[in-house]
Every structure is written in C-alpha cells, then in structure tokens.
Design a protein around this motif. Structure first.
Motif, PDB file in Angstrom:
ATOM      1  N   ASN A 141      -9.162  -2.350   3.264  1.00 42.45           N
ATOM      2  CA  ASN A 141      -8.846  -2.591   2.219  1.00 42.45           C
ATOM      3  C   ASN A 141      -8.731  -3.761   1.745  1.00 42.45           C
ATOM      4  OD1 ASN A 141      -5.725  -3.233   3.014  1.00 42.45           O
ATOM      5  ND2 ASN A 141      -4.861  -1.299   3.056  1.00 42.45           N
ATOM      6  N   HIS A 180       0.336  -1.111   0.261  1.00 39.43           N
ATOM      7  CA  HIS A 180       0.079  -0.056  -0.280  1.00 39.43           C
ATOM      8  C   HIS A 180       1.048   1.629  -0.059  1.00 39.43           C
ATOM      9  CE1 HIS A 180      -2.860  -3.468   1.354  1.00 39.43           C
ATOM     10  NE2 HIS A 180      -3.424  -2.480   0.646  1.00 39.43           N
ATOM     11  N   LYS A 204     -13.301   6.063  -0.569  1.00 40.71           N
ATOM     12  CA  LYS A 204     -13.705   5.215  -0.655  1.00 40.71           C
ATOM     13  C   LYS A 204     -14.319   4.460  -1.629  1.00 40.71           C
ATOM     14  CE  LYS A 204     -12.714   1.293   1.294  1.00 40.71           C
ATOM     15  NZ  LYS A 204     -12.562   1.136   3.317  1.00 40.71           N
ATOM     16  N   MET A 211      -5.638   2.060  -2.272  1.00 40.80           N
ATOM     17  CA  MET A 211      -6.234   1.281  -2.921  1.00 40.80           C
ATOM     18  C   MET A 211      -6.357   0.831  -4.446  1.00 40.80           C
ATOM     19  SD  MET A 211      -9.979   0.447  -0.556  1.00 40.80           S
ATOM     20  CE  MET A 211     -10.485  -1.282  -1.398  1.00 40.80           C
ATOM     21  N   THR A 216      -6.443   8.039   0.420  1.00 43.68           N
ATOM     22  CA  THR A 216      -7.905   6.573   0.106  1.00 43.68           C
ATOM     23  C   THR A 216      -8.388   6.136  -1.429  1.00 43.68           C
ATOM     24  OG1 THR A 216      -8.809   7.629   1.872  1.00 43.68           O
ATOM     25  CG2 THR A 216      -9.920   5.453   0.621  1.00 43.68           C
ATOM     26  N   GLU A 260      -5.129  -2.743  -5.179  1.00 42.10           N
ATOM     27  CA  GLU A 260      -5.997  -3.396  -5.080  1.00 42.10           C
ATOM     28  C   GLU A 260      -7.215  -3.656  -6.569  1.00 42.10           C
ATOM     29  OE1 GLU A 260      -5.965  -5.349  -2.339  1.00 42.10           O
ATOM     30  OE2 GLU A 260      -5.139  -3.695  -0.766  1.00 42.10           O
ATOM     31  N   THR A 305      -5.870   3.149   4.731  1.00 44.86           N
ATOM     32  CA  THR A 305      -6.781   3.812   3.860  1.00 44.86           C
ATOM     33  C   THR A 305      -7.775   4.529   4.519  1.00 44.86           C
ATOM     34  OG1 THR A 305      -6.751   1.546   3.042  1.00 44.86           O
ATOM     35  CG2 THR A 305      -8.294   2.334   2.354  1.00 44.86           C
TER      36      THR A 305
END
Length: 472
Positions: free
Chosen positions: A431, A132, A183, A224, A220, A227, A350
């Motif tokens: 996350n 991250h 988010k 992420m 944030t 991902e 996150t």
C-alpha cells in the motif's frame, strides 16, 4: 431527526457522550493490537494500576516483526523484535486478551485475520494502532487507526476521545474492464484526488462498480483510502457483506442473527443526506495503474509515462516529483512499460487474501519467473495459506518459481528480515511506496497482484492484459 450519512449513523450509535461540537467520547466494539504499538500502552496502564475491563473486545496479533521463512517452528531472531512479541504474549496473558501468537496456525496480518474469523460486522466501530484499519469499511464498519496513548485509553475504558470527520462520497459507476481490479481503481482515485485529497474526511464509496466488487476487493479499496488522507472508508453493507459475515461469525444464530441483520439493513446513508465533498468516476474508462514515484498518488496507467516536470500544474508537485524521480532513478517522460524489476512481492493487508493469490496463479500458470527476478508470495494469514494449498494455488505459484512463505506483514514495511537492498526495484502489491519503505534505497512500484505476477514472468513492468490475452 435530520437526514444522516452512514458515517454519522455509526458515530451517533456509538457516542457515549458529546464533549463539544467537534469531539465525542466513542465506544469501540473491537480493539485490535499488534506487537509494536501496544508495549508503551500496557506499560502506562500498569504504572497507573489499571486493568482491562473488556478483554474479550480486544484481540492481539503478532504480525509486523514475524519472520516468514517456511520453517515448521518460527523463531524471531532479532532480540528487540523477540522482546516485543514476548511482551505482547505476557500482557495478553495477564489481562485475558486473545492472542494470535508467533506459531499459532491462524496467525497472520491483523487486518486479514479479524474479518476472516467473523470478528468484523456491519455497524461496528473498530480501532487499532495501525492506519490501515480503514479496511473494515468494506463490511460497513467504521475502522480507523489510533496512536499509542489512545491505545492505552481504549484498553482502560473501551472508549476513545474522537474528533469528528467530514463526509465525502466517491461514486464509481460502470463496469471495470478485463484486467482492471480494485487495486487499479483505488490507485487511480488516489492519483486523481491526491495524497491529501481526503484529509479530514471519512469517505463513503458507492456506485454500480463498487456494488459489483467482491468483499475481498472492497477490503483492498477501503484499505488504501487512507493513502488519500482519509480518516475512514465505508461501503454500505449489502447481501454480499451479510453473507460474508454469516459464513464466518459462527456465534451469530437465532434471534441475535435476525437482530443483527435487521440492524445491518439500516446502515446506509439517507437519500437526502448531505456530503461535504463528492467525486464521480467512470469505471469503464479505467486501466491497470502503476506508481512511478514515492507516494501512492504518483501513479499513472501502465501504458502511460512518467510525467515531465513542466507538465505538472503546481510548483509543489514539480518539486515532489523531482525528488521522487531522483530516488526512483527514472527519467521524466520515460515509459512505464518495460522498466526492469529485480524483485516481486505479493502480500500485505492490501493484497494478501485468497482472491489475490488466485489472480496471481491465473497469470503465472504454465509460465516461469524469469532469471534475475526474486518473487515472493506471503499469504495474509495461516488460513489463507492453508486454503491456497488445499486449492492447488500454492502448487501453481511454487512451480512458477515463487517463494511460498509463512504469513505476516513481511516486506510491506521491512520490519523483519524481508528487506530489499539498495537500488533494488520491486513490483509490489503493498500500500505504500515511500522512500525506504521496503529497505534503505529500495524502489517500490505499487500495482495489483495480477500486474505484479506479469512483472515476475517478464522481468519488467508489463501490461497484464497483453499476457492474459496471449495465455494458452
């Protein structure tokens, strides 16, 4: 020189030498370390009789294994974890590397601590043994995670053999509706392009919706993007980014400040720069999102439903969804609204910053965590915790029935004693929602801090927009 993307400008400015058409030797401005990815690297360094030539460009934080119980003095009870922390302390002392240790008042999660102390600046290359590290793209810095063998190489040389990535641009225009956050935006994007949709790319995020985000919201977003498989995430630095850094980088003054700002203003993709892939989204069409499966891309609007297997376009997706639903104990076609939760976790790199905690307080003020739900707030750092207490945010959370904990990674990945039990369903601001991520057999639903707060005071997955509209 031909037109370049922001990513290529950052790589070019840090290339010590070109190895071949796909690999370069990259200089790293800052190397962050934690207690669980550094021990083998230091051991390898010492076996070869090597030192750390640039200790001031390395910083260590005890974050993943530290207990978060609200004790005056924190003691790591687990022997293996305590050994990791003591080894990090010893290695940092040996080489003169700054360390935010277990009971340092400013200790916290590395990706929260570093920017809040002005360590991250536009145009830097920042690496860490943690995926991250993409977080720092919010300030126009190229951040990415590395492996243990690479940690050793960086300690010894402050350089890294780096394989070049491709360029992707994601443009988000429009205005995020009330109740929709960064988010939700990033969960939506991951859901659209898939968990491997940005694999092999560094993603540049742009557009009017991105410009409107605060720096903490941008953290944030960049955090992420990994991902979706991204090797990095970048947002061109603007006045918000410069103001954020200057408020925290106390050493930037005079000519050095002017030079840094002048360089920062060159950090954007050229108008005719070519990207290998592009995506566009309209922020005004977005809504709060919640994951239903065991991958961040298994996500849907909170007002939506768990997908039916026959509606998924590919066999691989159907197989993955079937396994995920078996683990999360949900039925195909089930509504997300109203799913009961037993635990709420607010925190992580996150969503463990002051802006996140304020959002939770705004939702729960005058309300109570419902019986049968355990709700925890773990600030991202000691500085965040102190600010929340000074602002009265902590009092609101405590009065609402939240546990007010000490900083650390905590239940994000359950490497300390903050672990969920088998079958416990958690509304989480973290996350990742992989099988066993927060505890063996535990079930994780990723969502925004405001959405997690709504779950805490209702006991079920809820649409925070309804709560805010009815709040008196």
């Amino acid at each position: 020189m031909s037109s370049r993307t922001l990513y290529r400008k950052l790589v070019d400015s840090h290339t010590v030498s070109v190895i071949d058409e796909s690999n370069v030797l990259l200089f790293c401005d800052l190397h962050l370390m934690n207690e669980y990815t550094s021990p083998q690297a230091f051991a390898g360094l010492h076996e070869k009789g090597r030192d750390v030539p640039y200790p001031g460009q390395n910083v260590a934080v005890v974050s993943h294994i530290i207990p978060t119980h609200p004790q005056a003095v924190r003691v790591i009870q687990d022997p293996a974890s305590a050994l990791q922390a003591s080894n990090l302390n010893r290695n940092c002392a040996r080489h003169g590397i700054p360390l935010f240790d277990t009971n340092d008042q400013l200790q916290g999660i590395e990706h929260v601590v570093a920017p809040e102390h002005g360590m991250i600046r536009p145009g830097m290359v920042v690496i860490c043994g943690d995926s991250h590290t993409t977080t720092y793209g919010a300030l126009g810095a190229l951040g990415f995670g590395i492996g243990t063998s690479e940690v050793e190489h960086v300690l010894a040389t402050q350089t890294l053999v780096y394989r070049l990535a491709k360029d992707m641009r994601i443009r988000v225009d429009g205005q995020l509706p009330t109740g929709v956050t960064a988010k939700d935006l990033v969960l939506m994007v991951i859901g659209k392009i898939g968990a491997q949709g940005a694999r092999g790319y560094v993603v540049e995020l742009c557009g009017s919706a991105i410009d409107a985000l605060s720096i903490e919201a941008r953290f944030t977003l960049c955090n992420m993007m990994v991902e979706a498989g991204a090797r990095g995430a970048l947002i061109a630095p603007d006045q918000k980014a410069f103001d954020y850094v200057l408020a925290r980088a106390v050493d930037m003054a005079g000519a050095a400040r002017d030079q840094a700002l002048a360089h920062g203003r060159t950090l954007s993709s050229d108008a005719d720069a070519r990207f290998d892939a592009e995506h566009r989204f309209d922020a005004s069409e977005m809504s709060p999102h919640v994951t239903w499966g065991t991958s961040p891309d298994q996500v849907a609007p909170v007002t939506g439903r768990v997908p039916r297997l026959e509606d998924l376009p590919e066999q691989a997706q159907r197989h993955s969804a079937e396994r995920a639903l078996s683990y999360t104990r949900l039925e195909p076609g089930a509504a997300l609204l109203g799913i009961p939760v037993q635990h709420v976790f607010i925190g992580s790199c996150t969503n463990g910053r002051i802006e996140d905690l304020r959002a939770v307080a705004d939702v729960v003020r005058g309300r109570r965590v419902v019986p049968g739900v355990r709700a925890m707030v773990v600030p991202g750092s000691g500085a965040v915790r102190a600010q929340a207490e000074a602002e009265g945010v902590a009092d609101v959370l405590i009065q609402a029935g939240f546990e007010w904990r000490k900083p650390g990674c905590s239940m994000c990945l359950a490497m300390n004693d903050d672990v969920l039990g088998e079958g416990t369903r958690c509304a989480s601001t973290t996350n990742r929602n992989f099988e066993g991520r927060q505890g063996r057999g535990a079930i994780t639903h990723l969502m925004s801090p405001a959405m997690a707060a709504a779950a805490a005071v209702t006991g079920v997955i809820s649409d925070v927009r309804t709560l805010v509209a009815n709040h008196v």
